[in-house]
Design a protein around this motif. Structure first.
Motif, PDB file in Angstrom:
ATOM      1  N   UNK A 946       0.839  -1.197   0.000  1.00  0.00           N
ATOM      2  CA  UNK A 946       0.000   0.000   0.000  1.00  0.00           C
ATOM      3  C   UNK A 946       0.875   1.248   0.000  1.00  0.00           C
ATOM      4  N   UNK A 947       0.226   2.417  -0.100  1.00  0.00           N
ATOM      5  CA  UNK A 947       0.961   3.675  -0.042  1.00  0.00           C
ATOM      6  C   UNK A 947       1.600   3.867   1.322  1.00  0.00           C
ATOM      7  N   UNK A 955      10.867   6.414   3.932  1.00  0.00           N
ATOM      8  CA  UNK A 955      11.042   7.497   4.902  1.00  0.00           C
ATOM      9  C   UNK A 955      12.371   7.365   5.626  1.00  0.00           C
ATOM     10  N   UNK A 956      12.863   8.504   6.128  1.00  0.00           N
ATOM     11  CA  UNK A 956      14.075   8.524   6.937  1.00  0.00           C
ATOM     12  C   UNK A 956      13.745   8.059   8.346  1.00  0.00           C
ATOM     13  N   UNK A 977       3.813  15.658   8.516  1.00  0.00           N
ATOM     14  CA  UNK A 977       3.426  14.533   9.362  1.00  0.00           C
ATOM     15  C   UNK A 977       3.501  13.240   8.560  1.00  0.00           C
ATOM     16  N   UNK A 978       3.435  12.111   9.254  1.00  0.00           N
ATOM     17  CA  UNK A 978       3.492  10.819   8.576  1.00  0.00           C
ATOM     18  C   UNK A 978       2.285  10.635   7.661  1.00  0.00           C
ATOM     19  N   UNK A 982       2.445  10.124   3.659  1.00  0.00           N
ATOM     20  CA  UNK A 982       1.786   8.984   3.014  1.00  0.00           C
ATOM     21  C   UNK A 982       0.949   9.441   1.824  1.00  0.00           C
ATOM     22  N   UNK A 983       0.250  10.554   1.947  1.00  0.00           N
ATOM     23  CA  UNK A 983      -0.558  11.086   0.832  1.00  0.00           C
ATOM     24  C   UNK A 983       0.343  11.476  -0.331  1.00  0.00           C
ATOM     25  N   UNK A 984       1.469  12.124  -0.041  1.00  0.00           N
ATOM     26  CA  UNK A 984       2.386  12.536  -1.106  1.00  0.00           C
ATOM     27  C   UNK A 984       2.977  11.329  -1.822  1.00  0.00           C
ATOM     28  N   UNK A 985       3.346  10.299  -1.051  1.00  0.00           N
ATOM     29  CA  UNK A 985       3.896   9.096  -1.665  1.00  0.00           C
ATOM     30  C   UNK A 985       2.830   8.396  -2.518  1.00  0.00           C
TER      31      UNK A 985
END
Length: 1024
Positions: A946-947, A955-956, A977-978, A982-985
């Motif tokens: 999933x995303x 992520x770092x 934020x995480x 997640x939305x950007x990825x």
């Protein structure tokens, strides 16, 4: 075998046709809607001639006895004829001999069931059709009609080549004849065959075997090849309950009972003009023709002749429906001498049931065609009386029919643009055929080669005949009157009137053209009047042609009582004009609204059509004339005005991150007190913006293709829309007309096709926010030709591209092929929200605000003058020997020499200097994307993810940043934020899915796909 066993799916060796509902099977199987019996004859094999074992059964017993496939070594065995036969013992032939078999059509008394073979054979290729009829199609037909019957696979059935037999029950026997010499028997047999053909055509179209409709045809019971271990699993079938067919009602829906043998022939059969002429001759000489001598002389398959007959191989063998789907070439046929023919039913006939309907003329004509003989070759086989009849028949042949045949052949061989015109000519010729000639066959031939429906063509012929009757009526009232130069008289001589009307239209349209030929639409178009922004309009209706013809042609009628008076153009005259593929009208490619330079460097300022530029000028204003000699002061004024128009746009040549150079020079102002623009920032993009304005006006000076003018910006509100407004205000005198570029190649093709067909000079797409990978568009841009589907027709056309392409991208991307074909125009306001954060007094012309449109309206005429001055200055210098030696855009050398030369003469620097930086930055970004995909592939090569999974993998350590710079440049430095990460990825993964394949750094090629699972998106890799 009992019925209970027969319908038990576990019983070995059977394939049940009815679902195994045992209660239904034992109580009432099948549930028939009638109690009368089925009359048929059973044969042990195809060689069995004993017809005495007539059997009558109820439908229940009949179906139960034939519901399973049996293994057999060959295509033979048990067979049936669904008919009642007259006992033939002692019956005599017309020549006195005794019949040796009772399995002939002449002995069929009545028919109780109808059997249709679906062979799915393409008659041209002798192979299986691309879309064969299957069991689901048969069941759908039963459900639609409500008929009762059953179907099963035949011995020749294969999964890749399905073949079925459909059996239909009658509610009562269909009577053929009461005794052997019943005078109505032949007509009733023909009616049966026509009804059979109608049902078969409705069931499966052209997929049925036409050799199986004779009355005494035997049909094998269900069987499969025992030597094929898989054949048993292929066998299938089913009983369909319903209403038995009232075959008398089926026959009544057909044409009335024919009274002449000639009318019994199928009207759907396409017959050439040569065959029409042959039939005229054959009817006259058939009683005097020596068929045996003709076959002996001219048929290559003829055997040694006896005294009365000669045997040869049937020329129609390929249509006999052999088990393998092809003709064997060995079906015997017989030709008799005139003496022997007096005791035969025909002078030539074939022994195969499939040729039962053929006449002797069919065989003679087939041999003539195969051996390429002429009608004169028949003469030597006629007696004296026959030769006299032959000469009389030849003298009465319809002279126009050969011309009709040639006209239809010309339609078949014509190019796309000429096919319609030649077809209208063929329609006119068919309508002129004399009474008594079967024009329906010519119509059917035209249907095949033109592709329009038979109903439509028949209506066109009727309309044409009506128009011709009107013309003949006018001719009857003809009297002499003085004729003016612009008048035509269809009632006097239609051909002369058509020729004169065509000349008048061509001459009148040549003075002030409104009718044109469009190379893209491959047809005639016009410029509609009274519209603010007209497009090239297709002349597709007669009403439009009446309007255009009426401007130049006056159709008149003259008679003794009323004298000379005007009439509307007859339909035949209209069709004769717009059906002419060689009408002399100009070639128009586009509609323009500003004066353009032609290929010779002359500025074309006249309103209307210009043959040098192949464009139609509809000016949006009264343009300022340019001087005969361009002075440096003129060039300086023009450059200053154009630079003022684009001074406030934040041009940049930095394609990675934020441009370090400021948009304005701190502390410097112009004469009006506004902050001065930083001309060192975006020098190349600024030059490319001017190139975009120059290209439409200088397009005819550029011999080769032109690139896409690509406006690249990191954020919405940067100003691409206003730059497009500037382009459209100058070139078309109005605000920008843009479209959203489609997501797939097919949609983009339709969009561009529509724009080119309308004659648009600019094709502009704005707000591209997705990845664009279009090989066809890339090839067209660099090749200079666009290949697309002709609007409204399934035909492809190829036309030159003279329009200017402009794409504005908003966080979207282009494929490598398209990137190499763009002229980049980068704009970066260096603000997080350019639309809201810029100060109101920062921009002198409010370039990104509401007042810029007002400034354009007030100065657009001067801007056109400035562009004309720059182009004229370059032409002036070129005439003195100037040669451009600056940077050249690969793939577009001629464009670079013209536009680059214009800018260099004007003193504008920077042309084609930012291309390498643009390509390098995009390639660097793509390398980062490929490395990020490789990282995910190594972790999730086998499992979907999933995303959220991808975000955690990329992520770092702190979870708020990514290891790879895969996000848009303006978002990379933000801490988020995480959930936001997640939305950007997820958005990044969606953009990666839009690309077909990815070549990873380790050499692996993969595709990334997305699917829905439990309402959420799930991604997976597929190794190519």
């Amino acid at each position: 075998m009992s019925i209970d066993q027969l319908f038990d799916p576990q019983f070995p060796g059977t394939t049940p046709y009815i679902p195994a509902d045992t209660s239904r099977v034992r109580n009432d199987l099948p549930k028939v809607k009638r109690a009368n019996n089925v009359t048929y004859h059973h044969f042990m094999s195809s060689r069995d001639t004993d017809t005495s074992n007539k059997v009558c059964e109820g439908i229940k017993e009949f179906v139960a006895g034939r519901m399973c496939h049996r293994p057999q070594g060959e295509k033979d065995g048990a067979a049936i004829i669904g008919a009642e036969l007259i006992r033939f013992e002692g019956q005599k032939k017309p020549n006195g001999e005794t019949y040796k078999s009772g399995r002939l059509d002449e002995f069929v008394s009545s028919i109780s069931l109808l059997q249709i073979d679906i062979d799915n054979t393409d008659k041209e290729t002798k192979q299986c059709r691309g879309r064969p009829i299957g069991a689901e199609d048969i069941e759908a037909w039963f459900a639609k009609t409500g008929y009762q019957g059953y179907y099963y696979t035949t011995f020749s059935h294969r999964p890749e080549w399905p073949r079925f037999r459909v059996v239909l029950f009658f509610n009562k026997p269909f009577k053929i004849r009461d005794h052997l010499h019943d005078p109505e028997g032949q007509q009733r047999a023909k009616l049966y065959q026509e009804g059979y053909a109608a049902l078969a055509q409705g069931l499966c179209g052209d997929n049925w075997d036409r050799s199986c409709k004779n009355l005494s045809r035997i049909f094998y019971c269900p069987a499969y090849p025992k030597d094929n271990p898989d054949a048993k699993s292929w066998a299938l079938g089913k009983f369909i309950d319903g209403n038995p067919i009232d075959f008398d009602e089926v026959v009544q829906k057909l044409s009335p009972v024919p009274t002449r043998r000639a009318n019994l022939r199928s009207k759907s059969r396409v017959v050439s003009a040569k065959r029409q002429q042959f039939d005229v001759i054959w009817r006259a000489v058939r009683q005097n023709f020596d068929a045996a001598s003709f076959v002996s002389r001219h048929d290559r398959t003829a055997k040694e002749r006896t005294a009365e007959k000669v045997e040869f191989f049937c020329p129609f063998d390929e249509e006999h429906g052999h088990p393998d789907g092809e003709g064997s070439g060995k079906t015997p046929a017989v030709a008799f001498s005139p003496a022997a023919a007096q005791h035969q039913t025909a002078t030539l006939h074939c022994l195969h049931d499939g040729c039962h309907e053929r006449t002797p003329g069919d065989f003679v004509f087939a041999i003539l065609e195969r051996e390429r003989l002429d009608f004169e070759d028949l003469r030597e086989f006629l007696d004296d009386e026959g030769e006299s009849r032959f000469d009389d028949a030849v003298a009465t042949l319809v002279p126009d029919y050969n011309q009709v045949d040639e006209a239809i052949s010309a339609v078949d061989a014509a190019e796309r643009g000429k096919k319609d015109g030649l077809a209208f000519t063929a329609v006119n010729m068919i309508a002129r055929l004399p009474a008594g000639v079967d024009s329906e066959r010519a119509i059917a031939a035209l249907v095949q080669v033109w592709g329009k429906s038979e109903t439509r063509i028949a209506k066109m012929v009727r309309d044409e005949r009506k128009a011709q009757r009107t013309v003949r009526a006018l001719e009857a009232e003809f009297t002499e009157f003085e004729e003016n130069p612009d008048e035509v008289f269809p009632g006097q001589d239609f051909d002369s009137a058509l020729a004169k009307a065509t000349q008048l239209l061509e001459a009148g349209n040549g003075k002030n053209p409104r009718i044109f030929y469009s190379p893209f639409q491959q047809g005639y178009v016009r410029i509609p009047s009274g519209r603010e922004d007209p497009n090239l309009e297709t002349l597709s209706s007669e009403a439009k042609w009446i309007h255009e013809i009426g401007k130049h042609v006056r159709c008149m009628h003259r008679c003794k009582t009323r004298g000379k008076y005007s009439i509307p153009p007859p339909q035949s005259l209209i069709r004769g004009i717009y059906g002419n593929p060689e009408l002399l009208v100009p070639n128009c490619q586009s509609i323009v609204h500003v004066p353009l330079f032609d290929t010779n460097g002359k500025l074309r300022t006249e309103r209307g059509y210009d043959g040098f530029t192949k464009s139609y000028l509809i000016p949006w204003g009264k343009f300022r004339a340019i001087p005969d000699e361009i002075l440096p002061a003129h060039v300086a004024d023009a450059v200053a005005l154009l630079m003022l128009a684009i001074r406030d746009f934040p041009f940049s040549d930095n394609f990675v991150g934020v441009d370090p150079l400021p948009v304005r020079v701190d502390g410097e102002t112009d004469d009006d007190g506004f902050p001065a623009p930083n001309l060192k920032r975006g020098r190349s993009s600024r030059a490319h913006a001017l190139a975009m304005l120059l290209t439409p006006i200088a397009r005819n000076l550029i011999r080769g293709p032109t690139p896409i003018h690509f406006i690249d910006k990191p954020k919405p509100g940067t100003g691409a829309g206003f730059l497009l407004d500037l382009l459209f205000h100058v070139i078309e005198g109005r605000r920008a007309s843009v479209f959203a570029l489609g997501l797939d190649e097919a949609e983009r093709g339709k969009q561009i096709t529509t724009k080119l067909a309308a004659g648009k000079a600019i094709i502009a797409a704005d707000n591209i926010n997705h990845h664009v990978d279009d090989a066809a568009l890339a090839a067209a841009i660099s090749g200079g030709y666009w290949e697309g589907r002709k609007l409204g027709k399934s035909e492809d056309v190829e036309v030159p591209i003279n329009a200017t392409y402009v794409f504005a991208c908003n966080t979207g991307s282009l494929s490598q092929e398209l990137m190499e074909r763009v002229l980049p125009i980068r704009m970066d306001a260096a603000l997080d929200n350019p639309a809201n954060e810029r100060p109101a007094t920062y921009y002198k012309l409010h370039a990104l605000g509401k007042l810029y449109g007002e400034w354009l309206e007030a100065n657009k005429l001067e801007l056109v003058w400035a562009l004309h001055i720059l182009i004229a200055a370059w032409l002036q210098e070129k005439a003195k020997g100037y040669v451009y030696d600056g940077r050249v855009q690969p793939r577009f050398p001629d464009y670079s020499r013209v536009i680059g030369g214009i800018l260099e003469v004007a003193g504008v620097e920077g042309f084609a200097l930012n291309r390498e930086a643009y390509l390098a930055s995009r390639n660097d970004e793509r390398q980062v994307h490929r490395e990020a995909l490789l990282h995910l592939f190594r972790i999730n090569s086998e499992n979907p993810f999933s995303a959220a999974d991808a975000s955690s993998h990329l992520a770092t350590g702190d979870g708020n940043r990514l290891k790879f710079d895969i996000l848009p440049r303006e978002r990379r430095d933000r801490t988020r934020s995480s959930e936001g990460l997640q939305i950007s990825v997820g958005r990044w993964l969606a953009s990666m899915c839009a690309q077909a394949v990815h070549a990873l750094p380790d050499g692996t090629t993969v595709a990334l796909t997305k699917a829905k699972r439990n309402g959420a998106g799930e991604y997976s890799f597929e190794k190519m």
